[in-house]
Design a protein around this motif. Sequence first.
Motif, PDB file in Angstrom:
ATOM      1  N   ASP A 103      47.149  54.613  54.305  1.00 23.11           N
ATOM      2  CA  ASP A 103      46.646  54.532  52.937  1.00 23.11           C
ATOM      3  C   ASP A 103      45.404  53.651  52.806  1.00 23.11           C
ATOM      4  OD1 ASP A 103      48.418  56.237  51.726  1.00 23.11           O
ATOM      5  OD2 ASP A 103      49.862  54.685  51.221  1.00 23.11           O
ATOM      6  N   LEU A 104      45.011  52.978  53.880  1.00 20.91           N
ATOM      7  CA  LEU A 104      43.896  52.046  53.801  1.00 20.91           C
ATOM      8  C   LEU A 104      42.736  52.533  54.648  1.00 20.91           C
ATOM      9  CD1 LEU A 104      45.746  48.603  53.981  1.00 20.91           C
ATOM     10  CD2 LEU A 104      44.947  49.834  51.964  1.00 20.91           C
ATOM     11  N   THR A 105      41.619  52.778  54.001  1.00 15.78           N
ATOM     12  CA  THR A 105      40.413  53.181  54.703  1.00 15.78           C
ATOM     13  C   THR A 105      39.533  51.957  54.949  1.00 15.78           C
ATOM     14  OG1 THR A 105      39.372  53.675  52.572  1.00 15.78           O
ATOM     15  CG2 THR A 105      40.436  55.499  53.722  1.00 15.78           C
ATOM     16  N   ALA A 106      38.532  52.116  55.795  1.00 17.44           N
ATOM     17  CA  ALA A 106      37.647  51.006  56.143  1.00 17.44           C
ATOM     18  C   ALA A 106      36.859  50.530  54.926  1.00 17.44           C
ATOM     19  CB  ALA A 106      36.695  51.429  57.251  1.00 17.44           C
ATOM     20  N   VAL A 107      36.554  49.228  54.923  1.00 17.30           N
ATOM     21  CA  VAL A 107      35.752  48.620  53.864  1.00 17.30           C
ATOM     22  C   VAL A 107      34.609  47.853  54.518  1.00 17.30           C
ATOM     23  CG1 VAL A 107      35.718  47.017  51.910  1.00 17.30           C
ATOM     24  CG2 VAL A 107      37.788  48.350  52.390  1.00 17.30           C
ATOM     25  N   VAL A 108      33.414  48.007  53.962  1.00 18.02           N
ATOM     26  CA  VAL A 108      32.247  47.259  54.428  1.00 18.02           C
ATOM     27  C   VAL A 108      31.948  46.149  53.427  1.00 18.02           C
ATOM     28  CG1 VAL A 108      29.759  47.346  54.909  1.00 18.02           C
ATOM     29  CG2 VAL A 108      31.237  49.229  55.628  1.00 18.02           C
ATOM     30  N   TYR A 109      31.696  44.961  53.962  1.00 20.48           N
ATOM     31  CA  TYR A 109      31.239  43.836  53.146  1.00 20.48           C
ATOM     32  C   TYR A 109      29.798  43.572  53.569  1.00 20.48           C
ATOM     33  CZ  TYR A 109      30.826  39.027  51.366  1.00 20.48           C
ATOM     34  OH  TYR A 109      30.421  37.877  50.729  1.00 20.48           O
ATOM     35  N   ALA A 110      28.856  43.850  52.674  1.00 20.73           N
ATOM     36  CA  ALA A 110      27.434  43.711  52.975  1.00 20.73           C
ATOM     37  C   ALA A 110      26.863  42.507  52.237  1.00 20.73           C
ATOM     38  CB  ALA A 110      26.679  44.978  52.576  1.00 20.73           C
ATOM     39  N   GLU A 111      26.241  41.616  52.985  1.00 26.50           N
ATOM     40  CA  GLU A 111      25.643  40.408  52.412  1.00 26.50           C
ATOM     41  C   GLU A 111      24.196  40.693  52.029  1.00 26.50           C
ATOM     42  OE1 GLU A 111      26.358  36.842  54.674  1.00 26.50           O
ATOM     43  OE2 GLU A 111      28.173  37.693  55.547  1.00 26.50           O
ATOM     44  N   GLN A 112      23.876  40.420  50.758  1.00 23.68           N
ATOM     45  CA  GLN A 112      22.536  40.661  50.235  1.00 23.68           C
ATOM     46  C   GLN A 112      22.011  39.392  49.583  1.00 23.68           C
ATOM     47  OE1 GLN A 112      23.906  43.858  47.713  1.00 23.68           O
ATOM     48  NE2 GLN A 112      23.138  45.424  49.119  1.00 23.68           N
ATOM     49  N   LEU A 113      20.711  39.397  49.271  1.00 28.10           N
ATOM     50  CA  LEU A 113      20.081  38.195  48.738  1.00 28.10           C
ATOM     51  C   LEU A 113      20.627  37.826  47.364  1.00 28.10           C
ATOM     52  CD1 LEU A 113      17.906  36.044  49.288  1.00 28.10           C
ATOM     53  CD2 LEU A 113      16.256  37.534  48.141  1.00 28.10           C
ATOM     54  N   SER A 114      20.787  38.816  46.495  1.00 27.86           N
ATOM     55  CA  SER A 114      21.197  38.522  45.125  1.00 27.86           C
ATOM     56  C   SER A 114      22.698  38.667  44.896  1.00 27.86           C
ATOM     57  CB  SER A 114      20.448  39.443  44.137  1.00 27.86           C
ATOM     58  OG  SER A 114      20.720  40.805  44.431  1.00 27.86           O
ATOM     59  N   ARG A 115      23.371  39.437  45.739  1.00 26.45           N
ATOM     60  CA  ARG A 115      24.808  39.632  45.573  1.00 26.45           C
ATOM     61  C   ARG A 115      25.385  40.212  46.854  1.00 26.45           C
ATOM     62  NH1 ARG A 115      26.206  45.120  43.411  1.00 26.45           N
ATOM     63  NH2 ARG A 115      24.337  46.405  43.637  1.00 26.45           N
ATOM     64  N   ASN A 116      26.695  40.095  46.987  1.00 28.87           N
ATOM     65  CA  ASN A 116      27.403  40.685  48.109  1.00 28.87           C
ATOM     66  C   ASN A 116      28.202  41.878  47.605  1.00 28.87           C
ATOM     67  OD1 ASN A 116      26.424  38.664  49.863  1.00 28.87           O
ATOM     68  ND2 ASN A 116      28.072  37.289  49.234  1.00 28.87           N
ATOM     69  N   THR A 117      28.316  42.903  48.426  1.00 24.73           N
ATOM     70  CA  THR A 117      28.857  44.174  47.969  1.00 24.73           C
ATOM     71  C   THR A 117      29.990  44.661  48.865  1.00 24.73           C
ATOM     72  OG1 THR A 117      26.648  44.785  47.162  1.00 24.73           O
ATOM     73  CG2 THR A 117      28.261  46.555  47.363  1.00 24.73           C
ATOM     74  N   PHE A 118      31.047  45.187  48.243  1.00 21.89           N
ATOM     75  CA  PHE A 118      32.113  45.868  48.974  1.00 21.89           C
ATOM     76  C   PHE A 118      31.847  47.366  48.889  1.00 21.89           C
ATOM     77  CE2 PHE A 118      34.093  41.884  47.589  1.00 21.89           C
ATOM     78  CZ  PHE A 118      34.594  41.421  48.801  1.00 21.89           C
ATOM     79  N   ILE A 119      31.842  48.028  50.024  1.00 18.38           N
ATOM     80  CA  ILE A 119      31.545  49.457  50.097  1.00 18.38           C
ATOM     81  C   ILE A 119      32.767  50.165  50.665  1.00 18.38           C
ATOM     82  CG2 ILE A 119      30.054  51.208  51.135  1.00 18.38           C
ATOM     83  CD1 ILE A 119      27.897  48.958  51.298  1.00 18.38           C
ATOM     84  N   GLU A 120      33.305  51.129  49.912  1.00 21.23           N
ATOM     85  CA  GLU A 120      34.506  51.839  50.334  1.00 21.23           C
ATOM     86  C   GLU A 120      34.316  53.347  50.426  1.00 21.23           C
ATOM     87  OE1 GLU A 120      38.331  50.457  48.824  1.00 21.23           O
ATOM     88  OE2 GLU A 120      37.258  49.046  47.534  1.00 21.23           O
ATOM     89  N   GLU A 121      33.281  53.889  49.828  1.00 21.12           N
ATOM     90  CA  GLU A 121      33.049  55.329  49.862  1.00 21.12           C
ATOM     91  C   GLU A 121      32.834  55.745  51.313  1.00 21.12           C
ATOM     92  OE1 GLU A 121      31.818  59.101  49.901  1.00 21.12           O
ATOM     93  OE2 GLU A 121      30.260  57.635  50.364  1.00 21.12           O
ATOM     94  N   PRO A 122      33.633  56.681  51.837  1.00 16.96           N
ATOM     95  CA  PRO A 122      33.589  57.000  53.266  1.00 16.96           C
ATOM     96  C   PRO A 122      32.214  57.336  53.816  1.00 16.96           C
ATOM     97  CG  PRO A 122      35.516  58.003  52.263  1.00 16.96           C
ATOM     98  CD  PRO A 122      34.701  57.423  51.136  1.00 16.96           C
ATOM     99  N   ARG A 123      31.417  58.067  53.057  1.00 16.18           N
ATOM    100  CA  ARG A 123      30.086  58.431  53.567  1.00 16.18           C
ATOM    101  C   ARG A 123      29.220  57.190  53.754  1.00 16.18           C
ATOM    102  NH1 ARG A 123      25.219  58.923  51.730  1.00 16.18           N
ATOM    103  NH2 ARG A 123      25.904  58.408  49.620  1.00 16.18           N
ATOM    104  N   GLU A 124      29.271  56.263  52.778  1.00 14.28           N
ATOM    105  CA  GLU A 124      28.484  55.041  52.894  1.00 14.28           C
ATOM    106  C   GLU A 124      29.003  54.145  54.012  1.00 14.28           C
ATOM    107  OE1 GLU A 124      26.856  53.058  49.278  1.00 14.28           O
ATOM    108  OE2 GLU A 124      28.362  54.293  48.261  1.00 14.28           O
ATOM    109  N   VAL A 125      30.336  54.059  54.141  1.00 13.39           N
ATOM    110  CA  VAL A 125      30.913  53.288  55.239  1.00 13.39           C
ATOM    111  C   VAL A 125      30.422  53.847  56.569  1.00 13.39           C
ATOM    112  CG1 VAL A 125      33.054  52.714  56.451  1.00 13.39           C
ATOM    113  CG2 VAL A 125      32.945  52.542  53.955  1.00 13.39           C
TER     114      VAL A 125
END
Length: 282
Positions: A228-250
Amino acid sequence: MATNAVVARRRLAQGLRRYRQRAGLTIEDLARHLECSVAKVSRMETGISGIRVQDLTAIVNWIQVTDAERRDLEELVRRARGREWWQEFGDLVPAGAGTFYGLEDGASTIRLHGTSLVPGLLQTRGYAGALLGSMNGTDPDVHARRVALRMRRGRVLERSSPPRLTAVLDQAVLYREIGGPEVMADQWRHLLDRAAGAGVVVRVVPFAAPPHPADGLTFTIFDFDHPDLTAVVYAEQLSRNTFIEEPREVGVYEAALARAEGAALPADESLELIDARLRALG
């Protein structure tokens, strides 16, 4: 894989979505049954909001899950409400940081790319103290607690069943001096010790390597040993940090990391490079 509150909420959300789809129902169908908005159901199924026991009961009675599935969901509701170790540091970190700590604490595999600093999970107390102490005007007590938080994160690698960690680091990390020679020597010894054990791989992308898509980016990919758990990306950016879960973006980040690994030295040669930096410090 540790089922902490963050992981439990994600498992609960994705499990409910899977069972709803298995029953051939839409979000709109479920919203009508619960007499609530479609937005509320969407928030439950994405883990943005928690799920009340009464809502869970109404859902599982309608979509007809098995007794074992019901017990699993009820246990996840309980765990999702639990208090976790990082909450005692809530005043030190921005909103959403708890999600990061929960993913890091609950992942089965952690893959990361770093460009200038030793990753937090692999930092020594001296390195973290020097790095976090660079913030001007920080209260000493606050600084001490920030260092304690960084060290507490690293304990995930000391568990009986720790996550598998792969760190792909730009060679520039080895030349970024934080805290002076003694601090760096201790840091390189610690990194070598960690990489000598099972489950931790450190690879260095040398200066001579060709460009790759991950150049200049710092990000982490969390994987989980649960359907039930897919991969998650944590991307560090200058103004904010982002969690990415959409499979294509991951997938874009996974491909970028694979290219970085393709440009990196093998693990044994990478450790030799780190050892050379240690010896250069005397």
